[in-house]
Motif scaffolding. Structure first.
Motif, short mmCIF file in Angstrom:
data_model
loop_
_atom_site.label_atom_id
_atom_site.label_comp_id
_atom_site.label_asym_id
_atom_site.label_seq_id
_atom_site.Cartn_x
_atom_site.Cartn_y
_atom_site.Cartn_z
N ASP A 50 0.79 -1.38 -0.09
CA ASP A 50 -0.03 -0.18 -0.05
C ASP A 50 0.73 1.37 0.06
N LYS A 51 1.99 1.30 0.87
CA LYS A 51 2.70 2.26 0.93
C LYS A 51 3.50 2.68 -0.53
N LEU A 52 3.96 1.65 -0.96
CA LEU A 52 4.60 1.91 -2.37
C LEU A 52 3.58 2.33 -3.43
N GLU A 53 2.45 1.76 -3.41
CA GLU A 53 1.42 2.08 -4.56
C GLU A 53 1.02 3.57 -4.18
N ASP A 54 0.85 4.06 -2.94
CA ASP A 54 0.68 5.25 -2.76
C ASP A 54 1.61 6.32 -3.10
N GLN A 55 2.92 5.96 -3.04
CA GLN A 55 4.06 6.69 -3.52
C GLN A 55 4.00 6.67 -4.98
N ALA A 56 3.67 5.73 -5.56
CA ALA A 56 3.46 5.69 -7.03
C ALA A 56 2.64 6.47 -7.51
N PHE A 57 1.26 6.42 -7.23
CA PHE A 57 0.06 7.21 -7.71
C PHE A 57 0.06 8.51 -7.13
N GLY A 58 0.68 8.70 -5.95
CA GLY A 58 0.50 10.14 -5.38
C GLY A 58 1.79 10.86 -5.56
N SER A 59 3.00 10.49 -5.81
CA SER A 59 3.88 11.26 -6.01
C SER A 59 4.69 11.26 -7.24
N LEU A 60 4.70 9.79 -7.97
CA LEU A 60 5.64 9.55 -9.09
C LEU A 60 4.71 9.74 -10.31
N LEU A 61 3.75 9.24 -10.60
CA LEU A 61 2.90 9.30 -11.76
C LEU A 61 1.80 10.38 -11.51
N THR A 62 2.52 11.47 -11.43
CA THR A 62 1.61 12.83 -11.26
C THR A 62 1.71 13.56 -12.77
N ASP A 63 1.07 14.58 -12.91
CA ASP A 63 1.00 15.43 -14.09
C ASP A 63 2.52 15.90 -14.35
N GLU A 64 3.25 16.17 -13.30
CA GLU A 64 4.62 16.93 -13.47
C GLU A 64 5.70 15.75 -13.93
N TYR A 65 5.19 14.69 -14.03
CA TYR A 65 6.23 13.40 -14.22
C TYR A 65 6.54 12.99 -15.69
N GLU A 66 7.54 12.52 -16.11
CA GLU A 66 7.71 12.01 -17.52
C GLU A 66 6.77 10.69 -17.87
N TYR A 67 6.51 9.77 -16.80
CA TYR A 67 6.02 8.61 -17.03
C TYR A 67 4.42 8.73 -16.67
N VAL A 68 3.64 7.86 -17.30
CA VAL A 68 2.13 7.72 -16.88
C VAL A 68 1.84 6.07 -16.65
N TYR A 69 0.94 5.83 -16.03
CA TYR A 69 0.48 4.46 -15.97
C TYR A 69 -0.32 3.89 -17.12
N SER A 70 0.13 2.82 -17.86
CA SER A 70 -0.41 2.35 -19.05
C SER A 70 -1.72 1.82 -18.82
N GLY A 71 -2.28 1.54 -17.76
CA GLY A 71 -3.48 0.85 -17.68
C GLY A 71 -3.40 -0.79 -17.57
N ALA A 72 -2.51 -1.06 -17.79
CA ALA A 72 -2.18 -2.78 -17.80
C ALA A 72 -2.03 -3.34 -16.08
N PRO A 73 -2.23 -4.80 -15.81
CA PRO A 73 -1.99 -4.99 -14.42
C PRO A 73 -0.73 -4.41 -13.82
N ILE A 74 -1.21 -4.55 -12.49
CA ILE A 74 -0.03 -4.14 -11.51
C ILE A 74 0.38 -5.51 -10.68
N ALA A 75 1.73 -5.58 -10.62
CA ALA A 75 2.14 -6.83 -9.71
C ALA A 75 2.63 -6.53 -8.32
N GLU A 76 2.13 -7.01 -7.37
CA GLU A 76 2.70 -6.91 -5.94
C GLU A 76 3.55 -8.13 -5.74
N VAL A 77 4.88 -7.95 -5.68
CA VAL A 77 5.86 -9.13 -5.54
C VAL A 77 6.50 -9.33 -4.15
N LEU A 78 6.30 -10.30 -3.68
CA LEU A 78 7.06 -10.71 -2.15
C LEU A 78 8.07 -11.37 -2.54
#
Length: 163
Positions: A113-141
């Motif tokens: 949850d913390k990592l996904e919050d970071q990704a969608f809250g801080s990194l994949l924002t309008d100011e960043y050069e990358y955007v989420y593609s819409g494909a599945p997301i993997a959580e890996v233990l």
């Protein structure tokens, strides 16, 4: 925030047990956390995850969040290139650029949850050069220990169109 990198990955497949998540339409919704935890515990307790281990191509445990037919679904499973067992479903990941976030310590669900919050809250924002593609997301233990977890979240991305 130096716990992330971008990496090109070949296409891969996760086989797993699937459920539909409720009360959200966004791939990353905070209300999914408890549902994911409850579901994952149930498939461990009833032996369904253990039944998938012989099909695994790696020692890692996988969970997947995907949008299918207008619903958000969640898989608990393994990465596999072997034939699909009758009792499982599959999700295909595209060959793509992925945002990979890493974390360790504490419960795996909280780390994811913390990592996904970071990704969608801080990194994949309008100011960043990358955007989420819409494909599945993997959580890996990575370490097999959900109470003192080493985890990664793999989010498929593409470069923002520059106009």
């Amino acid at each position: 925030m130096n716990n992330f990198k971008f990496e090109k990955k070949q296409a891969f497949r996760v086989i797993g047990i699937k459920t539909t998540l409720s009360d959200g339409t966004n791939i990353h919704s905070p209300q999914f956390s408890n549902q994911k935890t409850t579901f994952f515990k149930s498939v461990i307790d009833n032996g369904q995850i253990a039944s998938l281990r012989p099909y695994a191509d790696s020692p890692y445990g996988y969970a997947v969040v995907a949008k299918e037919n207008g619903f958000i679904v969640y898989y608990a499973g393994v990465q596999s290139s072997k034939p699909l067992p009758e009792h499982a479903d599959e999700v295909q990941f595209p060959g793509s650029e992925y945002l990979i976030l890493s974390g360790s310590g504490g419960l795996s669900r909280l780390a994811f949850d913390k990592l996904e919050d970071q990704a969608f809250g801080s990194l994949l924002t309008d100011e960043y050069e990358y955007v989420y593609s819409g494909a599945p997301i993997a959580e890996v233990l990575l370490n097999g220990n959900p109470t003192d977890a080493e985890v990664e979240v793999w989010i498929p991305v593409h470069k923002r169109n520059v106009r």
